[in-house]
Structure formats: structure tokens, C-alpha cells
Design an enzyme around this catalytic site. Structure first.
Site, PDB file in Angstrom:
ATOM      1  N   CYS A 115      30.753 -11.611  39.157  1.00 21.99           N
ATOM      2  CA  CYS A 115      30.002 -10.681  38.296  1.00 21.99           C
ATOM      3  C   CYS A 115      30.779 -10.314  37.041  1.00 21.99           C
ATOM      4  O   CYS A 115      30.242  -9.672  36.142  1.00 21.99           O
ATOM      5  CB  CYS A 115      29.641  -9.418  39.072  1.00 21.99           C
ATOM      6  SG  CYS A 115      28.641  -9.754  40.518  1.00 21.99           S
ATOM      7  N   HIS A 255      29.146  -2.989  34.655  1.00 24.08           N
ATOM      8  CA  HIS A 255      28.416  -3.914  35.523  1.00 24.08           C
ATOM      9  C   HIS A 255      27.458  -3.089  36.387  1.00 24.08           C
ATOM     10  O   HIS A 255      27.816  -2.054  36.922  1.00 24.08           O
ATOM     11  CB  HIS A 255      29.406  -4.696  36.386  1.00 24.08           C
ATOM     12  CG  HIS A 255      28.730  -5.542  37.405  1.00 24.08           C
ATOM     13  ND1 HIS A 255      27.645  -6.333  37.093  1.00 24.08           N
ATOM     14  CD2 HIS A 255      28.948  -5.716  38.729  1.00 24.08           C
ATOM     15  CE1 HIS A 255      27.245  -6.956  38.189  1.00 24.08           C
ATOM     16  NE2 HIS A 255      28.019  -6.592  39.195  1.00 24.08           N
ATOM     17  N   ASN A 285      21.491  -5.875  40.964  1.00 22.79           N
ATOM     18  CA  ASN A 285      22.713  -6.515  40.487  1.00 22.79           C
ATOM     19  C   ASN A 285      22.401  -7.957  40.081  1.00 22.79           C
ATOM     20  O   ASN A 285      22.087  -8.784  40.922  1.00 22.79           O
ATOM     21  CB  ASN A 285      23.750  -6.469  41.623  1.00 22.79           C
ATOM     22  CG  ASN A 285      25.074  -7.118  41.247  1.00 22.79           C
ATOM     23  OD1 ASN A 285      25.190  -7.785  40.217  1.00 22.79           O
ATOM     24  ND2 ASN A 285      26.072  -6.930  42.091  1.00 22.79           N
TER      25      ASN A 285
HETATM   26  N1  COA Z   1      18.948  -0.786  54.829  1.00 19.39           N
HETATM   27  C1  COA Z   1      19.245   0.067  55.814  1.00 19.39           C
HETATM   28  N2  COA Z   1      20.477   0.146  56.364  1.00 19.39           N
HETATM   29  C2  COA Z   1      21.421  -0.660  55.877  1.00 19.39           C
HETATM   30  C3  COA Z   1      21.167  -1.594  54.845  1.00 19.39           C
HETATM   31  C4  COA Z   1      19.866  -1.642  54.330  1.00 19.39           C
HETATM   32  N3  COA Z   1      19.520  -2.478  53.344  1.00 19.39           N
HETATM   33  N4  COA Z   1      22.304  -2.256  54.569  1.00 19.39           N
HETATM   34  C5  COA Z   1      23.238  -1.786  55.384  1.00 19.39           C
HETATM   35  N5  COA Z   1      22.720  -0.822  56.182  1.00 19.39           N
HETATM   36  C6  COA Z   1      23.365  -0.052  57.223  1.00 19.39           C
HETATM   37  C7  COA Z   1      24.619  -0.734  57.725  1.00 19.39           C
HETATM   38  O1  COA Z   1      24.274  -1.708  58.679  1.00 19.39           O
HETATM   39  C8  COA Z   1      25.386   0.410  58.319  1.00 19.39           C
HETATM   40  O2  COA Z   1      24.912   0.647  59.608  1.00 19.39           O
HETATM   41  P1  COA Z   1      25.952   0.905  60.806  1.00 19.39           P
HETATM   42  O3  COA Z   1      26.682   2.157  60.411  1.00 19.39           O
HETATM   43  O4  COA Z   1      25.039   1.033  61.971  1.00 19.39           O
HETATM   44  O5  COA Z   1      26.829  -0.308  60.815  1.00 19.39           O
HETATM   45  C9  COA Z   1      24.954   1.614  57.455  1.00 19.39           C
HETATM   46  O6  COA Z   1      23.804   1.182  56.722  1.00 19.39           O
HETATM   47  C10 COA Z   1      25.994   2.081  56.497  1.00 19.39           C
HETATM   48  O7  COA Z   1      26.663   0.962  55.970  1.00 19.39           O
HETATM   49  P2  COA Z   1      27.744   1.098  54.832  1.00 19.39           P
HETATM   50  O8  COA Z   1      28.324  -0.247  54.517  1.00 19.39           O
HETATM   51  O9  COA Z   1      28.693   2.208  55.110  1.00 19.39           O
HETATM   52  O10 COA Z   1      26.809   1.568  53.644  1.00 19.39           O
HETATM   53  P3  COA Z   1      27.263   1.947  52.223  1.00 19.39           P
HETATM   54  O11 COA Z   1      26.906   3.320  51.948  1.00 19.39           O
HETATM   55  O12 COA Z   1      28.675   1.525  51.937  1.00 19.39           O
HETATM   56  O13 COA Z   1      26.334   1.006  51.343  1.00 19.39           O
HETATM   57  C11 COA Z   1      26.420  -1.041  50.169  1.00 19.39           C
HETATM   58  C12 COA Z   1      26.355  -0.376  51.525  1.00 19.39           C
HETATM   59  C13 COA Z   1      26.360  -2.541  50.344  1.00 19.39           C
HETATM   60  C14 COA Z   1      25.261  -0.574  49.325  1.00 19.39           C
HETATM   61  C15 COA Z   1      27.747  -0.624  49.484  1.00 19.39           C
HETATM   62  O14 COA Z   1      28.830  -0.862  50.359  1.00 19.39           O
HETATM   63  C16 COA Z   1      28.004  -1.359  48.214  1.00 19.39           C
HETATM   64  O15 COA Z   1      27.311  -1.184  47.229  1.00 19.39           O
HETATM   65  N6  COA Z   1      29.073  -2.191  48.147  1.00 19.39           N
HETATM   66  C17 COA Z   1      29.384  -2.938  46.988  1.00 19.39           C
HETATM   67  C18 COA Z   1      28.474  -4.107  46.887  1.00 19.39           C
HETATM   68  C19 COA Z   1      28.532  -4.788  45.551  1.00 19.39           C
HETATM   69  O16 COA Z   1      28.554  -4.151  44.531  1.00 19.39           O
HETATM   70  N7  COA Z   1      28.527  -6.110  45.583  1.00 19.39           N
HETATM   71  C20 COA Z   1      28.486  -6.919  44.444  1.00 19.39           C
HETATM   72  C21 COA Z   1      29.776  -6.895  43.740  1.00 19.39           C
HETATM   73  S1  COA Z   1      29.673  -7.654  42.195  1.00 19.39           S
END
Ligand code: COA
Length: 332
Positions: A115, A255, A285
Site C-alpha cells: 500500500c 493511506h 482500502n
Molecule cells: N465482522 C465481524 N467480526 C469480525 C470481522 C468482521 N468483518 N473481522 C474480524 N472479526 C472478529 C474477529 O474474528 C475477532 O473475533 P474473536 O475475538 O472472536 O477472535 C473480533 O472481531 C475482533 O478482532 P480484532 O482483530 O481484535 O479486531 P480489530 O478491532 O483489530 O479490527 C481489523 C480488525 C482488521 C479491522 C484491524 O485489525 C485492522 O484494521 N488492521 C489493519 C488492517 C490493514 O490496514 N490492512 C491493510 C494494510 S495496508
């Protein structure tokens, strides 16, 4: 020209028509509109048609950028395409774009920096301009991420979208254009955001397809922690190089991955919300396309005028990061 800068003289973008809302996703995976909005800020994203590849999106954005800069395809010396979703393993997507737009005098190659790709590509363009090698460079950030997303994986499929943004980079008045940049990478963290198969490490096979290894895999928490830390750090470091303070920034285009990551970067920088451009609610994204698409939209709503200080900052697969400070060189 004795002393000259390298600046953006034209911008354009293209977003596919097809909109996929969070409610549409509720029908595909176990998720909810509320969860996606609360945890990411994303409301909808665009999806490229089946017959549209990254170079097709790129070519339309490129045409618009050339028109905006007042140049024709034959003027272009170099095409750089930042993408993680190339049309093919080879030839490069940049060569495909060259074919589509008829830029017969250009050299062409791709840049893969996740990204952060557009930041790497702009910096590369600056180096070619400042060295005197080229004078007119088409820099594109373009992705058809919907084609490599695992639509059964709720951890990733809610995050990404398709689109393309393009800029023309040319010599400009000294003291304007790109005035400082910082690029970085940490290859030890390659596994946290990866398409495991389809390359030479794990060539595509029946097994890789059955196991879903040709799609994006991500450790969201690791990426989140990294992103929050690096956005503030890289921004501060590039501002120091540019001899500027946070209060000197007129517009920040980060970003567009997650509103919580952007908010924590703003806090670290002590920058007010009015100075940041956000459109991730509409597009999700778009990896390397996020920043150039946001730049095009920011210009259309008159967020930038000549002399303004613009900060671009990104992070992504690699892991990579990068930031650029520009003194905006273009008249309205
Ligand atoms: N809908 C519902 N629940 C979801 C879900 C979705 N789409 N995706 C994940 N969950 C669940 C997970 O399974 C987890 O459940 P568990 O506790 O039973 O395991 C729970 O939600 C919390 O997960 P967590 O990873 O702590 O959530 P979060 O608040 O960190 O959000 C992201 C997850 C992916 C949104 C976040 O980690 C993120 O934005 N990371 C960076 C990703 C990114 O920018 N990537 C590209 C880089 S260029």
C-alpha cells in the site's frame, strides 16, 4: 534549468461503477454493517467488472491525468505503475498501460511496495526528474484487489476495494513540488500481509487453490499496531527533513486503510481533523490507489492551492512505509 523541483502537474482517477455496501457483505460472510463501520470506518467499496484488469482502470485514470496536465501520451518518457494486483506476473502492468494509452515513447515498469507503492513511485519519479534523465513521468497507483480477496474470509474481505489514481510528474519551480521524502521497509515482517501462493515460493497448484493460498492473508492486529506506530513516526521524520512543523501542514492525505489508524496518527501528530482528507468510507482500502484517488478528490473540492504544504503518508505489505512533503506547485 539550473535549480528546479519535481512536482505534480496533473491528476486523475477512476473508480469502477459497481458499489458493494456493507449490507451486501452481510450476505456473503458473518459480519455486520455496524461492526465494519465501528472497527474500520468503511461503508462501501467499488468492485471492478469481471473483464476489467488493473491496467484498464489505470488507463482511464492516466487519460484524465494527462488531460489535467495538458499533455498527450506521446510526451510521456516513463510510466510507473504501483500495484500489488498486476494484470500478469509478467509483462508489467506499466507496459499494458502503455499499450492502452499509446505512450509509444515511454519506458515502463511496475513498483511493488504494498500500500506504500504510490509513495515509492512518486519518489522514484522525483529521482528521475532531478537526475535529468526524464522530464514527463506518468505515476499510477492502481488496484483490482477484489480479484485477490478471499470472499470467505471476513477478516480481510470487508477492508478492500478497487480503483486507480494517476499523476503527471514534471520539473517545476525550485522550492516547490516534492521537498522531502522518507521510505522504509522491514522485510522480516513479510508474512503478516501476504498472498502466500502463485509466485515461485509456492507455485499455483490444485492444493494452493483448494486451500485459498492465492488470496490475501493478513494478521490484522499486527498490521494495526505497526500502522499506528509508523504513521506518526514517518510523518515526523519527513517533516524534520523538510524543516517544517506539524502546524505548517495545510493538508494531510494518509493511506486510507482504517479510520482508527488515521485518528491515532492525528493524535500522535497533534493535527486537527480539518487538515486530513478521508474518503475510505466510500472506497475502503485501495492499497496503492488510495492516496492518488484521495488527492484527485481533494483537488476537486479545492483543498489545495499553490504554496500549500501537503503531507502524504502510507504503510503496507513488506512491511513498508513512506511519506512525502510537497509544496503544492500547481495553479488551480
Ligand atoms: N465482522 C465481524 N467480526 C469480525 C470481522 C468482521 N468483518 N473481522 C474480524 N472479526 C472478529 C474477529 O474474528 C475477532 O473475533 P474473536 O475475538 O472472536 O477472535 C473480533 O472481531 C475482533 O478482532 P480484532 O482483530 O481484535 O479486531 P480489530 O478491532 O483489530 O479490527 C481489523 C480488525 C482488521 C479491522 C484491524 O485489525 C485492522 O484494521 N488492521 C489493519 C488492517 C490493514 O490496514 N490492512 C491493510 C494494510 S495496508
Amino acid at each position: 534549468m539550473v535549480g528546479y523541483g519535481a512536482g505534480i502537474t496533473g491528476v486523475g482517477s477512476f473508480l469502477p461503477k459497481k458499489v458493494m455496501t456493507n449490507s451486501d457483505l452481510e450476505k456473503i460472510v458473518d459480519t455486520s454493517n455496524e461492526w465494519i463501520i465501528e472497527r474500520t470506518g468503511i461503508k462501501e467499496r467499488r468492485i471492478a467488472e469481471d473483464d476489467m484488469a488493473t491496467s484498464d482502470l489505470s488507463a482511464i485514470a492516466a487519460q484524465r491525468a494527462m488531460e489535467n496536465a495538458g499533455i498527450v501520451p506521446e510526451d510521456i518518457d516513463l510510466i510507473l505503475v504501483a500495484t500489488i494486483t498486476p494484470d500478469h506476473l509478467f509483462p508489467s502492468t506499466a507496459c499494458m498501460v502503455q499499450k492502452h494509452i499509446g505512450a509509444i515513447n515511454a519506458a515502463a515498469f511496475d513498483i511493488n511496495a504494498g500500500c506504500t507503492g504510490f509513495i515509492y513511485a512518486l519518489t522514484t519519479a522525483k529521482a528521475f526528474i532531478k537526475s535529468g534523465i526524464y522530464r514527463k513521468i506518468l505515476v499510477i497507483g492502481s488496484e483490482a484487489l477484489s480479484k485477490i480477496v478471499n470472499w470467505k474470509d471476513r477478516n480481510t474481505c470487508v477492508l478492500f476495494g478497487d480503483g486507480a489514481g494517476a499523476c503527471i510528474v514534471e520539473p517545476c519551480e525550485e522550492g516547490f513540488g516534492m521537498i522531502a521524502e522518507e521510505l522504509g521497509s522491514d522485510g522480516r515482517k513479510g508474512d503478516v500481509l501476504i498472498v502466500p501462493a502463485g509466485g515461485t515460493r509456492k507455485p499455483t497448484s490444485l492444493e494452493t487453490v483448494e486451500e485459498g493460498l492465492n488470496f490475501i492473508e493478513m494478521d490484522g492486529r499486527e498490521v494495526f499496531k505497526f500502522a499506528v506506530r509508523i504513521m506518526g513516526k514517518s510523518s515526523k521524520s519527513v517533516l524534520k527533513k523538510a524543516n517544517l512543523k506539524t502546524e505548517d501542514i495545510d493538508l494531510l492525505i494518509p493511506h486510507q486503510a482504517n479510520i482508527r489508524i488515521i485518528d491515532s496518527a492525528l493524535k500522535k501528530l497533534n493535527l486537527s481533523k480539518e487538515k486530513v482528507f478521508v474518503n475510505l468510507d466510500k472506497y475502503g482500502n485501495m492499497s496503492a490507489a488510495s492516496i492518488p484517488v484521495a488527492l484527485d478528490e481533494a483537488l476537486k473540492v479545492k483543498k489545495l492551492k499553490k504554496g500549500d504544504n501537503l503531507l502524504l503518508v502510507a504503510f503496507g505489505a513488506g512491511l513498508t512505509w513512506g511519506s512525502i512533503v510537497l509544496k503544492w506547485n500547481k495553479e488551480d
